[in-house]
Design a protein around this motif. Structure first.
Motif: not given
Length: 371
Positions: A191-199, A226-233, A254-259
């Motif tokens: 199936g379709l794999h959607i990625v959002w890779p932002h701060r 997959s929700i990727l990206g850099e996280q801050f405080q 959900v495959l990945d969630w976070g850095w």
């Protein structure tokens, strides 16, 4: 002794990535270089005070010919504190500009950050922007920016700065993952794999993205996410809320969630189908370009830097258009594989000679020496 001095007050993210690419990709044996940095945190304090720090740590005895710094540095302050650096070729690189950097409320905008960048431009010999959007938005915003000043406003600043400005795209040097075509075929079947890779910040539009994902679920679409990206405080609460919601959904896996580390990041992008941006702010878009080079089909809003970088087939004007496109891909995951996007002009191999020329490695220069 080093003839090129690199200064980076915020040595993280794309700022670090640029210098890592330059230093690893150019043979500096003949010229020599020195790299002075500060850790990539507490951005506001780096912009306010780093010039004084670097003025103290830059060697007094040197033969620097070129000084290369990002616009986080107040170059005017540095040169005032260290006038021995004035004869150097002073190069300023803009990853972003503070004149249109988004803030939640106009009264929260700190005048000093934009002012620092403007007076740095007055001192610099060459000013490079990562996109034409970044360049034009900066120059065009100077007059309105100074309307915040109550009186005695400076005049003709854009006309004085413009001749020194040029676009020099940020170089992408990411290497493809050794993921085989068989793995891609398996992913297509899954199936379709959607990625959002932002701060994980409000200016990257997470609320809009999750509204799109909710709409897909409501329409009965099945996909992986997959929700990727850099996280801050301070992480927007919506990320925790949506993680719980999607993990409980039968339609969204959900495959990945976070850095994730760099290897996992490359593997994910190399196998995913679609990469999405919902940004309200983007001066370039490293993650979107990297994902596209690794094989994802990009879907970007028709604004900011995106129309400069991506062809029309990759751009959407409304969230409804984005939902429709993703719905189609959910039913036809392979269709995204057939829509190739060539971004070779943003690769390091294509930009290397331009950076060598910018750093004056192809011509004789006058020494800036202090003894």
């Amino acid at each position: 002794m080093a003839r090129i001095l690199f200064i980076e007050p915020f040595f993280a993210g794309s700022h670090k990535q640029l210098l890592d690419t330059l230093i690893s990709g150019i043979d500096f044996e003949e010229f020599g270089y020195e790299l002075l940095t500060l850790p990539g945190k507490k951005w506001h304090w780096r912009a306010r005070t780093s010039a004084l720090y670097f003025a103290e740590v830059i060697p007094r005895k040197h033969v620097y010919e070129v000084l290369f710094a990002s616009s986080v540095l107040n170059m005017a302050e540095l040169i005032a504190l260290r006038p021995d650096l004035m004869p150097c070729r002073k190069i300023l690189y803009f990853h972003e500009n503070q004149l249109i950097y988004p803030v939640r409320k106009q009264q929260e905008r700190d005048f000093q950050y934009g002012y620092n960048q403007i007076i740095s431009c007055m001192v610099a010999d060459n000013i490079f922007f990562n996109t034409l959007f970044n360049l034009t938005s900066f120059l065009d915003s100077i007059p309105s920016f100074f309307k915040l000043q109550p009186d005695h406003r400076p005049k003709n600043l854009p006309e004085m700065i413009r001749p020194k400005c040029k676009v020099l795209y940020f170089p992408i040097s990411i290497q493809n993952s050794p993921i085989s075509s068989e793995v891609r075929k398996t992913d297509d079947t899954a199936g379709l794999h959607i990625v959002w890779p932002h701060r994980w910040e409000h200016d990257k539009g997470p609320d809009k993205f999750f509204m799109v994902i909710d709409a897909l679920i409501e329409k009965g679409c099945k996909f992986r996410l997959s929700i990727l990206g850099e996280q801050f405080q301070q992480i927007p609460l919506v990320f925790d809320e949506k993680k719980l919601q999607y993990e409980a959904s039968n339609n969204c896996q959900v495959l990945d969630w976070g850095w994730v580390n760099r290897d996992r990041y490359v593997d994910l992008l190399s196998s995913a189908h679609v990469v999405v941006s919902t940004s309200e702010h983007e001066f370039y878009g490293v993650s979107m370009i990297e994902a596209t080079i690794l094989g994802c089909f990009p879907l970007c809003p028709w604004r900011l830097s995106y129309p400069e970088i991506f062809p029309e087939k990759c751009l959407y004007r409304t969230e409804n258009q984005l939902v429709k496109q993703l719905k189609y891909f959910c039913k036809n995951p392979n269709a995204s594989r057939n829509l190739s996007v060539n971004l070779d002009q943003f690769k390091w191999i294509s930009l290397k000679s331009q950076y060598e020329e910018a750093l004056l490695l192809k011509k004789e220069v006058n020494q800036c020496s202090a003894h």
